[in-house]
Design a protein around this motif. Structure first.
Motif, PDB file in Angstrom:
ATOM      1  N   LYS A  88     -29.534 -44.852  44.365  1.00  0.00           N
ATOM      2  CA  LYS A  88     -29.613 -46.087  44.179  1.00  0.00           C
ATOM      3  C   LYS A  88     -29.928 -47.046  44.797  1.00  0.00           C
ATOM      4  N   MET A  89     -29.964 -46.608  45.726  1.00  0.00           N
ATOM      5  CA  MET A  89     -30.272 -47.677  46.831  1.00  0.00           C
ATOM      6  C   MET A  89     -32.319 -47.672  46.787  1.00  0.00           C
ATOM      7  N   GLU A  90     -32.282 -45.713  46.508  1.00  0.00           N
ATOM      8  CA  GLU A  90     -33.835 -45.522  46.350  1.00  0.00           C
ATOM      9  C   GLU A  90     -34.305 -46.552  44.637  1.00  0.00           C
ATOM     10  N   VAL A  91     -33.831 -46.441  44.146  1.00  0.00           N
ATOM     11  CA  VAL A  91     -34.363 -47.232  42.800  1.00  0.00           C
ATOM     12  C   VAL A  91     -34.359 -48.049  43.259  1.00  0.00           C
ATOM     13  N   CYS A  92     -33.273 -49.290  44.233  1.00  0.00           N
ATOM     14  CA  CYS A  92     -33.347 -50.276  43.708  1.00  0.00           C
ATOM     15  C   CYS A  92     -35.145 -50.781  44.325  1.00  0.00           C
ATOM     16  N   ALA A  93     -34.881 -49.883  45.319  1.00  0.00           N
ATOM     17  CA  ALA A  93     -36.033 -50.095  46.215  1.00  0.00           C
ATOM     18  C   ALA A  93     -37.439 -50.100  45.941  1.00  0.00           C
ATOM     19  N   ARG A  94     -37.737 -48.975  45.368  1.00  0.00           N
ATOM     20  CA  ARG A  94     -38.880 -48.805  44.189  1.00  0.00           C
ATOM     21  C   ARG A  94     -39.453 -49.919  43.086  1.00  0.00           C
ATOM     22  N   GLU A  95     -37.888 -49.984  42.395  1.00  0.00           N
ATOM     23  CA  GLU A  95     -38.402 -51.246  41.147  1.00  0.00           C
ATOM     24  C   GLU A  95     -38.585 -52.322  41.709  1.00  0.00           C
ATOM     25  N   GLU A  96     -38.143 -52.746  42.598  1.00  0.00           N
ATOM     26  CA  GLU A  96     -38.551 -54.124  43.652  1.00  0.00           C
ATOM     27  C   GLU A  96     -39.728 -54.601  43.710  1.00  0.00           C
ATOM     28  N   TRP A  97     -40.367 -53.070  44.125  1.00  0.00           N
ATOM     29  CA  TRP A  97     -41.199 -52.752  44.939  1.00  0.00           C
ATOM     30  C   TRP A  97     -42.434 -53.588  43.947  1.00  0.00           C
ATOM     31  N   GLU A  98     -41.847 -52.150  42.376  1.00  0.00           N
ATOM     32  CA  GLU A  98     -43.064 -52.264  41.173  1.00  0.00           C
ATOM     33  C   GLU A  98     -42.782 -53.602  40.758  1.00  0.00           C
ATOM     34  N   LEU A  99     -41.813 -54.607  40.715  1.00  0.00           N
ATOM     35  CA  LEU A  99     -41.506 -56.059  39.843  1.00  0.00           C
ATOM     36  C   LEU A  99     -42.693 -57.157  40.852  1.00  0.00           C
ATOM     37  N   PHE A 100     -42.272 -56.957  42.014  1.00  0.00           N
ATOM     38  CA  PHE A 100     -43.402 -57.901  43.141  1.00  0.00           C
ATOM     39  C   PHE A 100     -45.077 -57.441  42.725  1.00  0.00           C
ATOM     40  N   HIS A 101     -45.377 -56.323  41.989  1.00  0.00           N
ATOM     41  CA  HIS A 101     -46.321 -56.040  42.359  1.00  0.00           C
ATOM     42  C   HIS A 101     -47.228 -56.530  40.959  1.00  0.00           C
ATOM     43  N   ARG A 102     -45.883 -56.539  39.744  1.00  0.00           N
ATOM     44  CA  ARG A 102     -45.987 -57.736  38.363  1.00  0.00           C
ATOM     45  C   ARG A 102     -46.339 -58.319  38.711  1.00  0.00           C
ATOM     46  N   HIS A 103     -45.054 -59.433  39.389  1.00  0.00           N
ATOM     47  CA  HIS A 103     -44.945 -60.537  39.531  1.00  0.00           C
ATOM     48  C   HIS A 103     -44.926 -61.168  40.935  1.00  0.00           C
ATOM     49  N   PRO A 104     -46.621 -60.751  41.449  1.00  0.00           N
ATOM     50  CA  PRO A 104     -47.038 -60.913  42.471  1.00  0.00           C
ATOM     51  C   PRO A 104     -46.694 -62.759  43.451  1.00  0.00           C
ATOM     52  N   TRP A 105     -45.856 -63.434  42.682  1.00  0.00           N
ATOM     53  CA  TRP A 105     -45.831 -64.954  42.806  1.00  0.00           C
ATOM     54  C   TRP A 105     -44.889 -64.869  43.254  1.00  0.00           C
ATOM     55  N   VAL A 106     -43.775 -63.859  43.007  1.00  0.00           N
ATOM     56  CA  VAL A 106     -42.262 -63.993  43.456  1.00  0.00           C
ATOM     57  C   VAL A 106     -42.630 -64.553  44.599  1.00  0.00           C
ATOM     58  N   LEU A 107     -43.036 -63.348  44.837  1.00  0.00           N
ATOM     59  CA  LEU A 107     -43.484 -63.431  46.849  1.00  0.00           C
ATOM     60  C   LEU A 107     -43.675 -64.570  47.858  1.00  0.00           C
ATOM     61  N   HIS A 108     -44.103 -65.890  46.711  1.00  0.00           N
ATOM     62  CA  HIS A 108     -44.372 -67.465  47.612  1.00  0.00           C
ATOM     63  C   HIS A 108     -42.936 -67.993  47.058  1.00  0.00           C
ATOM     64  N   LEU A 109     -42.019 -67.464  46.740  1.00  0.00           N
ATOM     65  CA  LEU A 109     -40.829 -68.115  46.802  1.00  0.00           C
ATOM     66  C   LEU A 109     -39.833 -68.075  47.738  1.00  0.00           C
ATOM     67  N   ALA A 110     -39.642 -68.695  48.445  1.00  0.00           N
ATOM     68  CA  ALA A 110     -37.495 -68.454  49.664  1.00  0.00           C
ATOM     69  C   ALA A 110     -36.576 -67.640  48.804  1.00  0.00           C
ATOM     70  N   TRP A 111     -36.946 -66.342  49.224  1.00  0.00           N
ATOM     71  CA  TRP A 111     -35.618 -65.534  48.907  1.00  0.00           C
ATOM     72  C   TRP A 111     -34.170 -66.021  49.472  1.00  0.00           C
ATOM     73  N   HIS A 112     -34.654 -66.151  50.552  1.00  0.00           N
ATOM     74  CA  HIS A 112     -32.655 -67.040  50.887  1.00  0.00           C
ATOM     75  C   HIS A 112     -32.364 -68.201  50.665  1.00  0.00           C
ATOM     76  N   ARG A 113     -33.054 -69.134  49.310  1.00  0.00           N
ATOM     77  CA  ARG A 113     -32.675 -69.572  48.215  1.00  0.00           C
ATOM     78  C   ARG A 113     -32.742 -69.437  47.392  1.00  0.00           C
ATOM     79  N   PRO A 114     -31.446 -68.469  46.977  1.00  0.00           N
ATOM     80  CA  PRO A 114     -31.634 -68.079  45.221  1.00  0.00           C
ATOM     81  C   PRO A 114     -32.005 -69.018  43.857  1.00  0.00           C
ATOM     82  N   ALA A 115     -32.303 -68.336  42.948  1.00  0.00           N
ATOM     83  CA  ALA A 115     -32.819 -69.461  41.659  1.00  0.00           C
ATOM     84  C   ALA A 115     -31.033 -69.588  41.383  1.00  0.00           C
ATOM     85  N   LEU A 116     -29.789 -68.391  41.885  1.00  0.00           N
ATOM     86  CA  LEU A 116     -28.225 -68.700  41.578  1.00  0.00           C
ATOM     87  C   LEU A 116     -28.165 -68.755  39.866  1.00  0.00           C
ATOM     88  N   GLY A 117     -29.605 -67.318  39.217  1.00  0.00           N
ATOM     89  CA  GLY A 117     -28.935 -67.395  37.326  1.00  0.00           C
ATOM     90  C   GLY A 117     -28.636 -66.384  36.981  1.00  0.00           C
TER      91      GLY A 117
END
Length: 256
Positions: free
Chosen positions: A103-132
């Protein structure tokens, strides 16, 4: 530069968890918050956060800037909605067969792909999440996948943060390398070729023997960090922790 969520927290939570189709004032809505978020995501995906503004979103949708403000108070709140919108792309690990590692392998690879689709997300502080709702659902799914395997609550959080931090860090390096090539028009190979003098005249093999040996072996030929190699090593380490728990190791209970 890292951007931090600075919008009105009460208004943001209303937007994320309330009626996302209703404007704050005025006549019957001609837009939905989801349409606005999607337009903003398209701008950020193509040109980065620097190109994102309420005016740019309005122009993309064919509306006035003031009409966008009927739905979203400002850019800060819009960023939170954008993040939660793309978080809907995160995998639901309950649907993944296998144990926690699969499950964690899938999680990691999917997040890797998400970051490449939406690279701007990497410029937002992840330790202060949107809480949506989407981000919270994805986080719940990941924490659940790590539950019941002998880890304490603190360790569950630490394990997830270790894995997510690795994926995010390597994705940032990968995205930055691609962005550098796009902005300069110079590939990584071309960049290094233009600095051949460093190896020829400055990196003295007597002074830097290990560096030269590894370079001559071709080990530096891989431009990007090896995501899969690092992922497997991180998971190996986490698996050793879990195995230690199952063979009599103690885990301190309690959530952080």
């Amino acid at each position: 530069m890292t951007e931090y969520s600075s919008g009105d927290p009460h208004r943001t939570l209303e937007l994320l968890w309330g009626d996302r189709a209703r404007p704050s004032r005025g006549p019957r809505p001609a837009l939905t918050l989801n349409q606005i978020a999607r337009a903003a995501i398209e701008i950020a995906d193509a040109d980065g956060l620097a190109a994102l503004s309420m005016r740019a979103v309005a122009e993309r949708l064919g509306f006035t800037t003031m009409s966008i403000y009927r739905y979203v108070p400002g850019k800060a709140e819009l960023l939170d909605v954008m993040v939660d919108t793309v978080n809907a792309e995160s995998p639901m690990l309950e649907q993944v067969e296998g144990g926690w590692r699969a499950k964690m392998e899938v999680c990691a690879r999917e997040e890797w792909e998400l970051f490449h689709r939406h690279p701007w997300v990497l410029h937002l502080a992840w330790h202060r999440p949107a809480l949506g709702p989407n981000g919270t659902t994805a986080y719940e799914s990941a924490l659940t996948a790590l539950s019941g395997i002998g880890l304490s609550d603190k360790e569950i959080v630490a394990v997830f943060n270790t894995l997510y931090g690795y994926v995010r860090g390597v994705a940032r390096a990968s995205v930055d390398a691609r962005l550098a090539e796009r902005r300069t028009g110079q590939s990584e190979d071309e960049w290094w070729s233009s600095r051949e003098r460093f190896w020829r005249e400055l990196a003295d093999p007597q002074r830097f023997p290990t560096l030269n040996r590894i370079r001559n072996s071709g080990a530096f030929d891989v431009v990007e960090m090896d995501f899969e190699f690092g992922l497997e090593r991180v998971l190996d380490g986490l698996e050793a922790l879990v195995a230690g728990r199952s063979h009599g190791g103690t885990a301190e209970g309690g959530a952080i």
